[in-house]
Design a protein around this motif. Structure first.
Motif: not given
Length: 215
Positions: A114-130
């Motif tokens: 769960v926490w791993g998914t949140i981290q991937q959302f922040l680093i990958i889903g938001l940072l990388v995607r943006n």
């Protein structure tokens, strides 16, 4: 397809918010020793943001990578890597005598994704995607991958084993995401491999470290 609510201002807000969340780790976890409260509060705040954006535009989750497409394709790459990594973890644990087995490992493997998914959302889903989709700015893929890897690894200071492990993993995460755009598999892989790394390689009970703040 980019959700209608996205704008350069929103992209910059999300990037800054990700950085602030990362900096919060050094204050709440490293300095104040409040890992439970940091993980819990960060997860809840970002969950609220996700729900808000879903209400604004139902296409947001798929845009970030919360979708079924790409899961199987990503798994074909991650599966063999995960098995090899687990074998390496066990071997290192036996050689270093850090192999830790107890019931807390089960709790960690259930909740850490769960926490791993949140981290991937922040680093990958938001940072990388943006960074990839920033209007009017073209950032080459190697630069984006390098930025995400550096940010993700720095957050794991002062543990050098975690810094180097997450640096390599973040490079793989970013490249895989940019190809298949699926966050679910990255969150699961991050949670399970992270749990095994803590217990087998570092010999640390990640579950006790998480809950000791409320004991």
């Amino acid at each position: 397809m980019t959700p209608a609510y996205y704008s350069p201002r929103i992209r910059m807000f999300e990037i800054i918010a990700v950085v602030v969340t990362g900096l919060g780790k050094f204050v709440m976890v490293d300095f104040l020793q409040l890992k439970f409260w940091y993980v819990t509060s960060a997860s809840l705040l970002w969950l609220v943001y996700i729900l808000y954006r879903i209400k604004t535009n139902p296409g947001a989750p798929a845009y970030w990578g919360f979708r079924k497409e790409g899961f199987g394709s990503s798994l074909r790459w991650i599966g063999p890597v995960a098995l090899l990594a687990l074998a390496v973890f066990v071997t290192l644990g036996l050689l270093k005598r850090t192999l830790l087995f107890n019931e807390h490992l089960v709790f960690a493997l259930l909740l850490y994704p769960v926490w791993g998914t949140i981290q991937q959302f922040l680093i990958i889903g938001l940072l990388v995607r943006n960074l990839k989709d920033m209007e009017g700015v073209t950032i080459k893929t190697p630069v984006i991958v390098a930025i995400s890897a550096i940010v993700f690894s720095v957050v794991h200071v002062p543990s050098l084993p975690l810094v180097f492990a997450t640096l390599g993993l973040a490079i793989g995460y970013s490249l895989l995401y940019l190809r298949y755009r699926n966050l679910w598999i990255l969150g699961l892989f991050h949670g399970w491999m992270g749990g095994f790394f803590y217990f087998f390689v570092l010999g640390r009970d990640a579950w006790l470290e998480f809950v000791k703040a409320v004991q």
